[in-house]
Structures are given as structure tokens and as C-alpha cells.
Motif scaffolding. Structure first.
Motif, PDB file in Angstrom:
ATOM      1  N   LEU A  10      -1.869  89.828  72.576  1.00  0.00           N
ATOM      2  CA  LEU A  10      -2.150  89.740  70.966  1.00  0.00           C
ATOM      3  C   LEU A  10      -0.830  89.558  70.196  1.00  0.00           C
ATOM      4  N   ASP A  11      -1.018  89.077  69.125  1.00  0.00           N
ATOM      5  CA  ASP A  11      -0.128  88.581  67.958  1.00  0.00           C
ATOM      6  C   ASP A  11       0.594  89.909  67.876  1.00  0.00           C
ATOM      7  N   PRO A  12       1.909  89.923  67.661  1.00  0.00           N
ATOM      8  CA  PRO A  12       2.533  91.151  67.161  1.00  0.00           C
ATOM      9  C   PRO A  12       2.031  92.275  66.023  1.00  0.00           C
ATOM     10  N   ALA A  13       1.362  91.478  64.939  1.00  0.00           N
ATOM     11  CA  ALA A  13       0.750  91.946  63.945  1.00  0.00           C
ATOM     12  C   ALA A  13      -0.507  92.854  64.492  1.00  0.00           C
ATOM     13  N   TRP A  14      -1.234  92.243  65.333  1.00  0.00           N
ATOM     14  CA  TRP A  14      -2.312  93.044  65.843  1.00  0.00           C
ATOM     15  C   TRP A  14      -2.017  94.139  66.753  1.00  0.00           C
ATOM     16  N   THR A  15      -1.001  93.930  67.418  1.00  0.00           N
ATOM     17  CA  THR A  15      -0.410  95.229  68.263  1.00  0.00           C
ATOM     18  C   THR A  15      -0.012  95.995  67.306  1.00  0.00           C
ATOM     19  N   GLU A  16       0.788  95.890  66.313  1.00  0.00           N
ATOM     20  CA  GLU A  16       1.273  96.869  65.407  1.00  0.00           C
ATOM     21  C   GLU A  16       0.084  97.468  64.650  1.00  0.00           C
ATOM     22  N   LEU A  17      -1.139  96.969  64.296  1.00  0.00           N
ATOM     23  CA  LEU A  17      -2.283  97.444  64.040  1.00  0.00           C
ATOM     24  C   LEU A  17      -2.721  98.763  65.125  1.00  0.00           C
ATOM     25  N   LEU A  18      -2.776  98.388  66.275  1.00  0.00           N
ATOM     26  CA  LEU A  18      -3.311  99.220  67.193  1.00  0.00           C
ATOM     27  C   LEU A  18      -2.460 100.586  67.091  1.00  0.00           C
ATOM     28  N   SER A  19      -1.100 100.338  66.887  1.00  0.00           N
ATOM     29  CA  SER A  19      -0.177 101.536  67.011  1.00  0.00           C
ATOM     30  C   SER A  19      -0.320 102.269  65.769  1.00  0.00           C
ATOM     31  N   LEU A  20      -0.933 101.885  64.700  1.00  0.00           N
ATOM     32  CA  LEU A  20      -1.078 102.484  63.259  1.00  0.00           C
ATOM     33  C   LEU A  20      -2.592 102.902  63.022  1.00  0.00           C
ATOM     34  N   THR A  21      -3.669 102.468  63.783  1.00  0.00           N
ATOM     35  CA  THR A  21      -4.998 102.833  63.379  1.00  0.00           C
ATOM     36  C   THR A  21      -5.643 103.908  64.453  1.00  0.00           C
ATOM     37  N   ASP A  22      -6.413 104.469  63.920  1.00  0.00           N
ATOM     38  CA  ASP A  22      -7.501 105.346  64.778  1.00  0.00           C
ATOM     39  C   ASP A  22      -8.046 104.449  66.114  1.00  0.00           C
ATOM     40  N   PRO A  23      -8.311 105.214  67.094  1.00  0.00           N
ATOM     41  CA  PRO A  23      -8.714 104.558  68.482  1.00  0.00           C
ATOM     42  C   PRO A  23     -10.149 104.197  68.309  1.00  0.00           C
ATOM     43  N   ALA A  24     -10.940 104.802  67.243  1.00  0.00           N
ATOM     44  CA  ALA A  24     -12.242 104.291  66.994  1.00  0.00           C
ATOM     45  C   ALA A  24     -12.340 102.827  66.392  1.00  0.00           C
ATOM     46  N   VAL A  25     -11.365 102.352  65.847  1.00  0.00           N
ATOM     47  CA  VAL A  25     -11.326 100.760  65.276  1.00  0.00           C
ATOM     48  C   VAL A  25     -10.621  99.740  66.300  1.00  0.00           C
ATOM     49  N   HIS A  26     -10.272 100.138  67.395  1.00  0.00           N
ATOM     50  CA  HIS A  26      -9.437  99.368  68.508  1.00  0.00           C
ATOM     51  C   HIS A  26     -10.353  98.398  69.218  1.00  0.00           C
ATOM     52  N   ASP A  27     -11.595  98.759  69.283  1.00  0.00           N
ATOM     53  CA  ASP A  27     -12.421  97.552  69.907  1.00  0.00           C
ATOM     54  C   ASP A  27     -12.638  96.505  69.038  1.00  0.00           C
ATOM     55  N   LEU A  28     -12.865  96.943  67.662  1.00  0.00           N
ATOM     56  CA  LEU A  28     -13.196  96.112  66.378  1.00  0.00           C
ATOM     57  C   LEU A  28     -11.910  95.401  66.273  1.00  0.00           C
ATOM     58  N   LEU A  29     -10.635  95.758  66.309  1.00  0.00           N
ATOM     59  CA  LEU A  29      -9.467  95.065  66.011  1.00  0.00           C
ATOM     60  C   LEU A  29      -9.248  93.778  67.184  1.00  0.00           C
ATOM     61  N   ALA A  30      -9.711  94.204  68.466  1.00  0.00           N
ATOM     62  CA  ALA A  30      -9.602  93.251  69.560  1.00  0.00           C
ATOM     63  C   ALA A  30     -10.415  92.035  69.359  1.00  0.00           C
ATOM     64  N   GLU A  31     -11.746  92.450  68.732  1.00  0.00           N
ATOM     65  CA  GLU A  31     -12.916  91.496  68.316  1.00  0.00           C
ATOM     66  C   GLU A  31     -12.327  90.540  67.329  1.00  0.00           C
ATOM     67  N   LEU A  32     -11.506  91.102  66.331  1.00  0.00           N
ATOM     68  CA  LEU A  32     -11.123  90.165  65.225  1.00  0.00           C
ATOM     69  C   LEU A  32      -9.900  89.249  65.653  1.00  0.00           C
ATOM     70  N   ALA A  33      -9.101  90.021  66.509  1.00  0.00           N
ATOM     71  CA  ALA A  33      -8.058  89.137  67.018  1.00  0.00           C
ATOM     72  C   ALA A  33      -8.320  88.172  67.798  1.00  0.00           C
ATOM     73  N   ALA A  34      -9.571  88.167  68.763  1.00  0.00           N
ATOM     74  CA  ALA A  34      -9.851  87.299  69.682  1.00  0.00           C
ATOM     75  C   ALA A  34     -10.521  86.190  68.634  1.00  0.00           C
ATOM     76  N   ARG A  35     -11.033  86.554  67.559  1.00  0.00           N
ATOM     77  CA  ARG A  35     -11.631  85.441  66.678  1.00  0.00           C
ATOM     78  C   ARG A  35     -10.436  84.598  65.923  1.00  0.00           C
ATOM     79  N   HIS A  36      -9.439  85.308  65.979  1.00  0.00           N
ATOM     80  CA  HIS A  36      -8.068  84.630  65.183  1.00  0.00           C
ATOM     81  C   HIS A  36      -8.294  84.782  63.739  1.00  0.00           C
TER      82      HIS A  36
END
Length: 107
Positions: A10-36
Motif C-alpha cells: 500500500l501507499d504510505p498514506a493508506w498504511t498510515e490510515l490503517l494505523s489510525l482507524t478502527d479495524p472495522a473499516v480496514h477491509d473498506l480501506l483495502a478496497e479503496l486503496a486497490a481502486r486507487h
């Protein structure tokens, strides 16, 4: 509380988001990152006309007026809707539907 390494780099910005957010949104973040798609603001705070915080979202795209709230904070939906925002709840709403809403504003 370690964050699991994603299957793709992942781009560092997405990696940082994973560290700042609730695990409940991590699958969503991965989906959004994959779609750029554009990264959201973690812990977005909606300001009222008096300059006070009237609601908060786990994720917010201010320019697109899209918010993702945790199920436990769904009571803030009304304040976001009244301010003209589109609100999604996570977990609950499908990541693909959220991505489609963001994509529709993506240029």
C-alpha cells in the motif's frame, strides 16, 4: 496492537490510515486503496455553523461530502445528512457501494 500486512503493497498514506482507524473499516480501506481512490481523513469532525463539532466520522472525504461512520456512531448520521453529506455505516454497507460513491466524484 499490530496491523496485519496487506497482501499488496500500500501507499504510505493508506498504511498510515490503517494505523489510525478502527479495524472495522480496514477491509473498506483495502478496497479503496486497490481502486486507487483518494485517501480520506481519519477521525473527520463535522463543524457546525458556530464552529463547534456537531458530528464525527471514522472516515471523511470533505470535498466529496462522503462520510463513513462506525455502527456505534450511527447517531451522527442525521447531522451529516442535514449538512448535505452522503453517509455510509461500517460494518454494514458494502465496500463496493462506498467505493462507487467515491469513484463517481473522482476525476
Amino acid at each position: 496492537n499490530a496491523v496485519a500486512e496487506p497482501a499488496v503493497q500500500l501507499d504510505p498514506a493508506w498504511t498510515e490510515l490503517l494505523s489510525l482507524t478502527d479495524p472495522a473499516v480496514h477491509d473498506l480501506l483495502a478496497e479503496l486503496a486497490a481502486r486507487h481512490l483518494p485517501t480520506p481523513e481519519a477521525g473527520f469532525e463535522l463543524m457546525g455553523t458556530s464552529g463547534t463539532i456537531v458530528a464525527s466520522a471514522e472516515l471523511g472525504w470533505e470535498a466529496r461530502r462522503i462520510a463513513v461512520l462506525l455502527d456505534s456512531a450511527s447517531s451522527d448520521t442525521k447531522a451529516f445528512n442535514e449538512a448535505g453529506w452522503t453517509v455510509f455505516i461500517s460494518p454494514g454497507d458494502e465496500p463496493a457501494a462506498i467505493a462507487a460513491a467515491i469513484q463517481s466524484f473522482h476525476s
